[in-house]
Design an enzyme around this catalytic site. Structure first.
Site, short mmCIF file in Angstrom:
data_model
loop_
_atom_site.label_atom_id
_atom_site.label_comp_id
_atom_site.label_asym_id
_atom_site.label_seq_id
_atom_site.Cartn_x
_atom_site.Cartn_y
_atom_site.Cartn_z
N ASP A 67 0.82 -1.22 0.00
CA ASP A 67 0.00 0.00 0.00
C ASP A 67 0.85 1.26 0.00
O ASP A 67 2.07 1.20 0.16
CB ASP A 67 -0.94 -0.01 1.21
N ASN A 136 -7.13 -2.02 14.56
CA ASN A 136 -8.53 -2.34 14.24
C ASN A 136 -8.64 -3.57 13.34
O ASN A 136 -9.69 -3.86 12.80
CB ASN A 136 -9.22 -1.13 13.58
N HIS A 138 -6.99 -4.06 10.48
CA HIS A 138 -6.78 -3.88 9.04
C HIS A 138 -5.50 -4.57 8.58
O HIS A 138 -4.55 -4.73 9.35
CB HIS A 138 -6.83 -2.40 8.62
N GLU A 143 -9.56 -1.48 5.41
CA GLU A 143 -10.15 -1.04 6.66
C GLU A 143 -11.47 -1.77 6.94
O GLU A 143 -12.15 -2.21 6.01
CB GLU A 143 -10.44 0.47 6.58
C1 GLP Z 1 -0.24 0.80 8.53
C2 GLP Z 1 0.02 -0.09 7.32
C3 GLP Z 1 -0.18 -1.55 7.64
C4 GLP Z 1 0.48 -1.89 8.96
C5 GLP Z 1 -0.11 -1.08 10.07
C6 GLP Z 1 0.45 -1.41 11.44
O1 GLP Z 1 -1.54 1.21 8.66
N1 GLP Z 1 -0.77 0.24 6.21
O2 GLP Z 1 0.33 -2.33 6.58
O3 GLP Z 1 0.35 -3.26 9.23
O4 GLP Z 1 0.16 0.27 9.77
O5 GLP Z 1 1.58 -0.65 11.71
P1 GLP Z 1 2.57 -0.89 12.90
O6 GLP Z 1 3.39 -2.07 12.53
O7 GLP Z 1 3.39 0.37 12.97
O8 GLP Z 1 1.76 -1.10 14.12
#
Ligand code: GLP
Length: 240
Positions: A67, A136, A138, A143
């Site tokens: 993404d 959440n 995702h 989402e």
């Molecule tokens: C973002 C990314 C996700 C990732 C998430 C969790 O929203 N789009 O791919 O898994 O963050 O991030 P973190 O690893 O910093 O908790």
């Protein structure tokens, strides 16, 4: 789902890097699906170590990232393009032409998503898809909602995600409100999925992954339909 519960973040990072390394050693032309966020940073560090030790060669590896924020320029230090260069690509012998990230500054984001999905399809299956998980539930930027998308698409970020990701930006108002992301179907086409989770803030999402229910309200639960998922997490994410 195979589950590996680790004591420390370092252990998670090492175990995850081992999974990736074994795929590249077996198939030098492997395609990796990559993720951003803070969780995979340690894994990338371990992969860089393996490259520096002469254990891994990335010259024939192809990558597709999950993404990217929208809109955002590649030079913005919060873009996932910048993140990947800083945390991995600038430190290994991957060829720039073999790395793929949705273009967060495309003038036509819908066309960009279609192009990205097509490129993944033409390349052939992703050998291993790395995923973090949002608080959440995702994955990528899929989402929670009444329905989920199957293919790469543009999406609105939820308040919860904007809030959680604000820590990387100067202020919450600087967080882009949209993103381009692989769809759930794109993710599920990978041959193997490696889901990483660290810390108590991920416990609720991880618990939902471990029961037998599937719901679009917690997108990660769709991973239960995939036959080859490995969850690598710490005790706090697993037990709370
Ligand atoms: C973002 C990314 C996700 C990732 C998430 C969790 O929203 N789009 O791919 O898994 O963050 O991030 P973190 O690893 O910093 O908790």
């Amino acid at each position: 789902m195979k589950t590996v519960i680790c004591k420390t973040y370092e252990e998670i990072s090492k175990a995850a890097a081992e999974e990736i390394a074994s795929i590249i050693k077996e198939k030098p032309k492997a395609t990796l699906g990559l993720a951003t966020g803070s969780t995979p940073v340690g894994m990338y560090r371990e992969l860089i170590n393996k490259y520096e030790n002469g254990e891994l060669d990335f010259s024939e590896v192809t990558t597709f990232n999950l993404d990217e924020y929208y809109p955002i320029s590649k030079d913005n230090d919060q873009s996932y393009d910048y993140f990947m260069r800083k945390n991995l690509f600038d430190h290994i012998n991957i060829s720039q032409g073999k790395t793929n990230i949705p273009n967060g500054s495309a003038s036509d984001p819908i066309a960009e998503c279609e192009k990205y999905e097509k490129k993944i399809e033409e390349n052939g299956a992703v050998d291993i898809q790395v995923l973090g998980i949002g608080q959440n539930g995702h994955i990528g930027f899929n989402e929670p909602g009444d329905y989920l998308h199957t293919v790469t698409h543009i999406t609105d970020l939820t308040e919860s995600t904007i809030n959680a990701n604000a820590r990387f930006f100067e202020s919450e108002s600087d967080v882009p409100k949209k993103a381009l992301t692989m769809g759930i179907g794109t993710i599920l086409k990978a041959k193997k999925i490696l889901l990483l989770a660290n810390g108590r803030s991920k416990h609720e999402a991880i618990s939902a992954l471990l029961d037998d229910k599937i719901t679009t309200a917690i997108p990660a639960t769709l991973l239960k339909t995939h036959p080859n998922v490995i969850l690598i997490c710490d005790e706090e994410a697993y037990y709370g």
